[in-house]
Design a protein around this motif. Sequence first.
Motif, short mmCIF file in Angstrom:
data_model
loop_
_atom_site.label_atom_id
_atom_site.label_comp_id
_atom_site.label_asym_id
_atom_site.label_seq_id
_atom_site.Cartn_x
_atom_site.Cartn_y
_atom_site.Cartn_z
N LEU A 186 35.16 34.80 48.00
CA LEU A 186 36.45 35.12 47.99
C LEU A 186 36.91 35.58 49.45
O LEU A 186 37.47 36.50 49.85
N GLN A 189 40.42 37.37 51.05
CA GLN A 189 41.27 37.94 49.87
C GLN A 189 41.21 39.17 49.47
O GLN A 189 41.94 39.74 48.56
N ASP A 190 40.46 40.07 50.25
CA ASP A 190 40.25 41.50 50.07
C ASP A 190 40.11 41.82 48.54
O ASP A 190 40.82 42.57 47.75
N PRO A 191 38.88 41.38 47.79
CA PRO A 191 38.73 41.23 46.26
C PRO A 191 38.23 42.86 46.13
O PRO A 191 37.33 43.32 46.85
N PRO A 207 43.34 43.78 42.58
CA PRO A 207 43.73 43.55 43.96
C PRO A 207 43.54 44.86 44.43
O PRO A 207 43.18 45.98 44.30
N GLU A 225 39.28 29.87 39.24
CA GLU A 225 40.15 30.98 38.63
C GLU A 225 40.36 30.28 37.10
O GLU A 225 40.69 29.37 36.74
#
Length: 314
Positions: A186, A189-191, A207, A225
């Motif tokens: 990811l 995407q700062d998961p 988030p 996804e």
Amino acid sequence: MRARTNAIAMIDGQLSLVDAGTVEGHRQFVQYQDGIVRLLDDQLEEIAAHELEASRVLAARGLEHLAVSDGSNLLILGAAPGTVAATGTPEAAVTVADVNCDAAAFVGDLLIATAPAAETHRVLLINPATGDVVDEATIDADGATAFIIPHPTELVVVIEFPMGQDGCVAQRVEVISGSLRVDEILCGQDPVIAGFNPSGTRLLVTPYPDDPETARVLAWPSMDEIGRLSADDLVTEIGIGLAACWINEERIAIYAMEDSLVVTNESLGEPVRARLLLDFRDEGDLETLVSLDAGRVAAGVWTPEGRFTLIFEI
């Protein structure tokens, strides 16, 4: 429409729970506080306890095997042959000197641990019986505190490295023939990794606080996804919070900030609000959600009067 909940117990304070494995199909947890380490069942009732000098418990398999930090070193208790007493409490420690770890997990017969270093983070593969570091990787994660999410059946973990305003990186770390294989997932995407479903086929991602808009469910290991849920879908103004967990194989609990607990299906579809003891719009905040067993969840709640842990079935 609202989902039904059944409150089981309320505990003063928020518990910092460490997964201690499964016995006869029921999960167990370790809680460390005020010099006492306690083994808890899936209703957070005490099974056993003993004194322990540590700053933090990082990983556990029951009370027989513990990885703890003393603030400067990593200590592995009960790992070497002959070090567990008849009471089931560890009597000796293997020390990994000068390694101040912030997270750890037992993976097969080995231990994965993380330790901050200058502008990076070390990922260590350790033989718990000897304390030897058998492999090591370095992650570019300046100023991070690591969180390790083990896969329920595979020799693999996902490690999350939140770095404040610099975002978050997540690494897939697998043990293959006694060595580490590390791959970023990811990217960009700062998961926030909320956890695997019980079978390990799906991964729940919430988030990052800088943009609390969308939660997702991804297939494992492809990372395709499967479903998503946005703040717009929930008609909530503040966004989706960090607190989230799998209730069981088919349902997910997630938090609409300053609004309510939300229950969805396994793909984040069909969301419904759940009624708890507090109105989160003006009486408190939901800070953590932990799955205790199928259908049973522990919620860490903040109120102006103090924090508590609510155990409920849903």
